[in-house]
Design an enzyme around this catalytic site. Structure first.
Site, mmCIF file in Angstrom:
data_model
loop_
_atom_site.group_PDB
_atom_site.id
_atom_site.type_symbol
_atom_site.label_atom_id
_atom_site.label_comp_id
_atom_site.label_asym_id
_atom_site.label_seq_id
_atom_site.Cartn_x
_atom_site.Cartn_y
_atom_site.Cartn_z
ATOM 1 C CG ASP A 2 6.489 25.009 -0.606
ATOM 2 O OD1 ASP A 2 5.657 24.342 0.048
ATOM 3 O OD2 ASP A 2 7.340 25.753 -0.068
ATOM 4 C CB SER A 16 -0.968 -0.051 1.188
ATOM 5 O OG SER A 16 -1.970 0.923 1.070
ATOM 6 C CG HIS A 19 -5.430 -2.516 -0.214
ATOM 7 N ND1 HIS A 19 -4.826 -1.867 -1.275
ATOM 8 C CD2 HIS A 19 -4.842 -2.009 0.906
ATOM 9 C CE1 HIS A 19 -3.933 -1.013 -0.825
ATOM 10 N NE2 HIS A 19 -3.916 -1.088 0.503
#
Length: 474
Positions: free
Chosen positions: A395, A173, A448
């Protein structure tokens, strides 16, 4: 635009990798050891790293903890470094030679690192947030806990342990996100890399990521209510109570409708639908006029952030390169297509028929209410202003370099799960298809959670793919 921001950020990956290598402040120090069942030798170590690898002069340091496991202490075996899912969770605490660890120990020494801010690695907890009350300082500090910094921590350790010798990676993951960052920055340091449900959507903006995952969550809700049709009316009944008067949870926090809907995170793992049903069926076990204590305890146990607030506060930041997230999951949820399904007040007001789908459970998304509501998630309240600062931060440095990944010949293998609720399959395939060393297999037989569910056979298959012992059709 998002694409321009991603191109600008990509240059930062190149610069970081071409600069000086990250360094450990002193040699790793052994701090303990023991033997696990099955003859597995476990040894514990710590080492020091700068908070900012690109600015060691900052002076602040972190203590990183890792554990090695081996069944052959007298042999020098290659190292397999495991990168944990998250963000914000420590490495697994092995109980013996079971699952994927059992398979790995046949030919590797396994290295389990608590990623910075988790477990025994200078943890970020509610206590830390209370000790650092200034939100600007919190945000500045927490911005150093993403995949790029985690990878530099590992690369510094590799250099300290192995000098020029590379090692193997296994990422689950979010650990797969970190693995792709590692391949972007230090491909020469990796012998092989394996991913389980973890090739990040490096080619897509975060809004597309959440649109895709919301659609998958919708399908999982439909499957759940088709499997447990009586839960439609039950969920409506619970939500009416929560919207009218949110009850107190055992911790003193309040169970709001939105927090209750976050139980949908269970729907993405093996057995998750059954687990959700078993929580719901206890809702009125003490009587029809109130929610039972057992139900409230079970709900609260599914999501608490006292020991891992990183999961919430950096959840969207793990995707960002050169732009701000601005609470992307909330913005997408507010789009008409999704608001009509997930907004509890709206759904109950517009269609209260017992046979209709109730307001849907959400998935692995983080929303501003989690920080802003006074008493919903008490552990996150001290981080509320920092969370908004980070949501506006534009940023963020680069995490991936597609230019480098297109040239990466490191043998890689990835298990991609067809209807993965957390990592969009098509977006993972788009990235994998551009990596010449990558071999993938896509399956609808696993969820998953496959590395936890069928870890031995899954890792065995990934190793065979990376070694060229197994060939699958393209």
């Amino acid at each position: 635009t998002a694409h321009k921001a991603r191109r600008m950020a990509a240059s930062a990956v190149g610069g970081a990798a071409e600069g000086s290598a990250p360094q450990v402040a002193g040699s790793p120090r052994r701090v303990g050891g023991f033997v696990l069942p099955g003859g597995v030798q476990a040894d514990d170590f710590t080492y020091e790293v700068p908070l900012k690898h690109d600015d060691p002069s900052d002076g602040r340091t972190l203590t990183i903890f890792y554990r090695t496991l081996t069944k052959h202490p007298s042999k020098k075996l290659p190292i397999l470094c495991y990168l944990q899912g998250g963000p914000g969770f420590p490495s697994p605490r092995a109980l013996g030679a079971h699952g994927w660890i059992g398979r790995a120990l046949k030919e590797f020494t396994v290295l389990l690192m608590d990623q910075r801010g988790t477990g025994r690695s200078t943890p970020i907890t509610t206590h830390w947030a209370q000790q650092v009350p200034d939100p600007q300082q919190q945000a500045e500090y927490l911005s150093c806990f993403r995949a790029d910094s985690i990878v530099d921590d590992l690369e510094a350790l590799r250099i300290a342990l192995q000098r020029r010798e590379p090692w193997a990676l296994l990422g689950q993951s979010f650990g797969g996100f970190c693995t792709l960052t590692y391949l972007s920055k230090y491909p020469q340091s990796v012998t092989m890399a394996m991913f389980t449900g973890g090739i990040p959507p490096a080619l897509h903006p975060i809004e597309d990521v959440y649109r895709a995952t919301f659609r998958t969550v919708q399908r999982r809700n439909e499957q759940f209510f088709a499997t447990f049709p009586e839960d439609k009316a039950l969920v409506r009944r619970i939500l009416r109570i929560l919207l009218a008067s949110p009850p107190l949870l055992p911790s003193g926090a309040r169970l709001t409708a939105q927090r209750f809907q976050q139980l949908g995170i269970l729907l993405g793992g093996s057995g998750g639908m059954q687990r959700l049903h078993y929580i719901l069926e206890q809702a009125f076990s003490e009587g029809d006029d109130h929610l039972s204590l057992v139900f409230l305890c079970d709900v609260e146990a599914q999501m608490s952030f006292h020991t891992h607030p990183i999961y919430a506060i950096l959840h969207e930041a793990i995707y960002m390169e050169g732009r701000s997230s601005r609470w992307a999951a909330q913005r997408v949820r507010d789009e008409p297509a999704f608001s009509a399904a997930f907004d509890a007040s709206r759904v109950l007001a517009e269609d209260d028929a017992a046979e209709s789908l109730p307001p849907l459970f959400s998935g692995e998304m983080v929303f501003p209410f989690m920080f802003d509501d006074e008493d919903t998630f008490v552990a996150l309240k001290p981080l509320a202003r920092a969370a908004h600062i980070l949501a506006e931060k534009d940023d963020w440095p680069a995490l991936y370099s597609m230019e480098r990944l297109r040239e990466c010949n490191v043998p890689c293998a990835a298990a991609i799960f067809y209807d993965d609720m957390y990592v969009e399959r098509e977006f993972s395939v788009a990235v994998a298809s551009q990596m010449p060393g990558m071999r993938t297999f896509i399956t609808n037989e696993m969820q998953h959670s496959a590395l936890r569910d069928v870890g031995y056979s899954l890792l065995d298959k990934l190793l065979s793919l990376t070694k060229g012992e197994l060939t699958l059709p393209p």
